[in-house]
Design a protein around this motif. Structure first.
Motif, PDB file in Angstrom:
ATOM      1  N   UNK A  27       0.836  -1.199   0.000  1.00 53.19           N
ATOM      2  CA  UNK A  27       0.000   0.000   0.000  1.00 53.19           C
ATOM      3  C   UNK A  27       0.869   1.247   0.000  1.00 53.19           C
ATOM      4  N   UNK A  28       0.593   2.122  -0.953  1.00 55.67           N
ATOM      5  CA  UNK A  28       1.257   3.425  -0.990  1.00 55.67           C
ATOM      6  C   UNK A  28       0.446   4.323  -0.068  1.00 55.67           C
ATOM      7  N   UNK A  29       1.048   4.745   1.011  1.00 54.93           N
ATOM      8  CA  UNK A  29       0.325   5.459   2.055  1.00 54.93           C
ATOM      9  C   UNK A  29       0.186   6.947   1.754  1.00 54.93           C
ATOM     10  N   UNK A  30      -0.639   7.594   2.555  1.00 51.91           N
ATOM     11  CA  UNK A  30      -0.836   9.040   2.451  1.00 51.91           C
ATOM     12  C   UNK A  30      -1.385   9.436   1.096  1.00 51.91           C
ATOM     13  N   UNK A  31      -0.724  10.388   0.483  1.00 49.35           N
ATOM     14  CA  UNK A  31      -1.175  10.889  -0.813  1.00 49.35           C
ATOM     15  C   UNK A  31      -0.612  10.089  -1.977  1.00 49.35           C
ATOM     16  N   UNK A  32       0.035   8.980  -1.683  1.00 51.85           N
ATOM     17  CA  UNK A  32       0.639   8.117  -2.703  1.00 51.85           C
ATOM     18  C   UNK A  32       1.596   8.920  -3.581  1.00 51.85           C
ATOM     19  N   UNK A  33       2.456   9.689  -2.925  1.00 53.45           N
ATOM     20  CA  UNK A  33       3.447  10.474  -3.662  1.00 53.45           C
ATOM     21  C   UNK A  33       4.572   9.559  -4.145  1.00 53.45           C
ATOM     22  N   UNK A  34       5.531  10.124  -4.818  1.00 53.80           N
ATOM     23  CA  UNK A  34       6.622   9.355  -5.423  1.00 53.80           C
ATOM     24  C   UNK A  34       7.332   8.456  -4.396  1.00 53.80           C
ATOM     25  N   UNK A  36       6.299   7.330  -1.515  1.00 53.73           N
ATOM     26  CA  UNK A  36       5.403   6.289  -1.029  1.00 53.73           C
ATOM     27  C   UNK A  36       5.213   5.186  -2.074  1.00 53.73           C
ATOM     28  N   UNK A  37       5.116   5.578  -3.335  1.00 52.15           N
ATOM     29  CA  UNK A  37       4.984   4.595  -4.411  1.00 52.15           C
ATOM     30  C   UNK A  37       6.234   3.723  -4.523  1.00 52.15           C
ATOM     31  N   UNK A  38       7.396   4.346  -4.429  1.00 53.08           N
ATOM     32  CA  UNK A  38       8.647   3.593  -4.492  1.00 53.08           C
ATOM     33  C   UNK A  38       8.742   2.634  -3.311  1.00 53.08           C
ATOM     34  N   UNK A  39       8.408   3.118  -2.140  1.00 52.53           N
ATOM     35  CA  UNK A  39       8.451   2.283  -0.932  1.00 52.53           C
ATOM     36  C   UNK A  39       7.517   1.076  -1.069  1.00 52.53           C
ATOM     37  N   UNK A  40       6.390   1.259  -1.756  1.00 49.62           N
ATOM     38  CA  UNK A  40       5.426   0.176  -1.953  1.00 49.62           C
ATOM     39  C   UNK A  40       5.841  -0.784  -3.068  1.00 49.62           C
ATOM     40  N   UNK A  41       6.872  -0.438  -3.824  1.00 48.01           N
ATOM     41  CA  UNK A  41       7.359  -1.335  -4.866  1.00 48.01           C
ATOM     42  C   UNK A  41       6.793  -1.087  -6.245  1.00 48.01           C
ATOM     43  N   UNK A  42       6.428   0.144  -6.539  1.00 43.55           N
ATOM     44  CA  UNK A  42       5.818   0.451  -7.836  1.00 43.55           C
ATOM     45  C   UNK A  42       6.719   0.077  -9.011  1.00 43.55           C
ATOM     46  N   UNK A  43       8.016   0.127  -8.811  1.00 44.73           N
ATOM     47  CA  UNK A  43       8.947  -0.159  -9.900  1.00 44.73           C
ATOM     48  C   UNK A  43       8.909  -1.626 -10.343  1.00 44.73           C
ATOM     49  N   UNK A  44       8.366  -2.487  -9.498  1.00 42.00           N
ATOM     50  CA  UNK A  44       8.316  -3.919  -9.787  1.00 42.00           C
ATOM     51  C   UNK A  44       6.886  -4.456  -9.903  1.00 42.00           C
ATOM     52  N   UNK A  45       5.890  -3.600  -9.781  1.00 38.45           N
ATOM     53  CA  UNK A  45       4.511  -4.084  -9.655  1.00 38.45           C
ATOM     54  C   UNK A  45       3.887  -4.463 -10.988  1.00 38.45           C
ATOM     55  N   UNK A  46       2.862  -5.291 -10.901  1.00 41.17           N
ATOM     56  CA  UNK A  46       2.069  -5.681 -12.061  1.00 41.17           C
ATOM     57  C   UNK A  46       0.814  -4.823 -12.198  1.00 41.17           C
ATOM     58  N   UNK A  47       0.362  -4.247 -11.063  1.00 40.61           N
ATOM     59  CA  UNK A  47      -0.882  -3.472 -11.083  1.00 40.61           C
ATOM     60  C   UNK A  47      -0.860  -2.361 -10.045  1.00 40.61           C
ATOM     61  N   UNK A  48      -1.443  -1.248 -10.429  1.00 40.55           N
ATOM     62  CA  UNK A  48      -1.706  -0.142  -9.507  1.00 40.55           C
ATOM     63  C   UNK A  48      -3.213  -0.117  -9.324  1.00 40.55           C
ATOM     64  N   UNK A  49      -3.666  -0.373  -8.106  1.00 40.59           N
ATOM     65  CA  UNK A  49      -5.093  -0.425  -7.807  1.00 40.59           C
ATOM     66  C   UNK A  49      -5.473   0.882  -7.126  1.00 40.59           C
ATOM     67  N   UNK A  50      -6.316   1.653  -7.776  1.00 42.12           N
ATOM     68  CA  UNK A  50      -6.736   2.963  -7.281  1.00 42.12           C
ATOM     69  C   UNK A  50      -8.126   2.811  -6.677  1.00 42.12           C
ATOM     70  N   UNK A  51      -8.223   3.012  -5.362  1.00 42.11           N
ATOM     71  CA  UNK A  51      -9.522   2.911  -4.694  1.00 42.11           C
ATOM     72  C   UNK A  51     -10.050   4.266  -4.246  1.00 42.11           C
ATOM     73  N   UNK A  52      -9.281   5.302  -4.495  1.00 45.75           N
ATOM     74  CA  UNK A  52      -9.686   6.673  -4.195  1.00 45.75           C
ATOM     75  C   UNK A  52      -9.290   7.524  -5.394  1.00 45.75           C
ATOM     76  N   UNK A  53     -10.277   7.920  -6.197  1.00 49.28           N
ATOM     77  CA  UNK A  53      -9.967   8.651  -7.429  1.00 49.28           C
ATOM     78  C   UNK A  53      -9.352  10.021  -7.157  1.00 49.28           C
TER      79      UNK A  53
END
Length: 109
Positions: A27-34, A36-53
């Motif tokens: 989970x990319x916490x807070x405002x899902x800034x850069x 937070x996304x890196x900490x969550x592993x965005x560079x290796x992920x298969x999907x970004x699931x957006x539950x708050x538009x």
């Protein structure tokens, strides 16, 4: 699908439904800034699931870090126009439950 990054509070539990099917969910916490996304592993992920538009501005930031993931929007609210072209799947939770969506995502790889 092996890894998904969830942004937003995920009130319907799509992240948990994916975990039940063997997907590693971060989970990319807070405002899902850069950071937070890196900490969550965005560079290796298969999907970004957006539950708050309201956090859709994270999509282009995430794309700068990884161009190959699928964007899944699971929300009752409409995604902003600028982010629609990035969304591979947009689902209203009132129309499709988390188990069905999770099963579909896992089966599509």
């Amino acid at each position: 699908m092996n890894h998904a990054v969830v942004i937003g509070s995920d009130p319907d539990g799509l992240g948990e439904a994916l975990e039940e099917r063997g997907v590693t969910v971060a989970r990319a916490t807070g405002t899902a800034n850069r950071d937070s996304l890196v900490e969550a592993g965005i560079e290796e992920t298969d999907a970004l699931v957006v539950t708050d538009v309201g956090l859709a501005t994270s999509i282009p930031v995430a794309r700068e870090l990884n161009e190959s993931f699928r964007v899944v929007v699971y929300s009752r609210d409409s995604i902003p126009e600028f982010a629609r072209t990035s969304a591979g799947l947009m689902v209203d939770p009132d129309l499709m439950d988390v188990d069905t969506v999770a099963e579909e995502l896992v089966s599509q790889g």
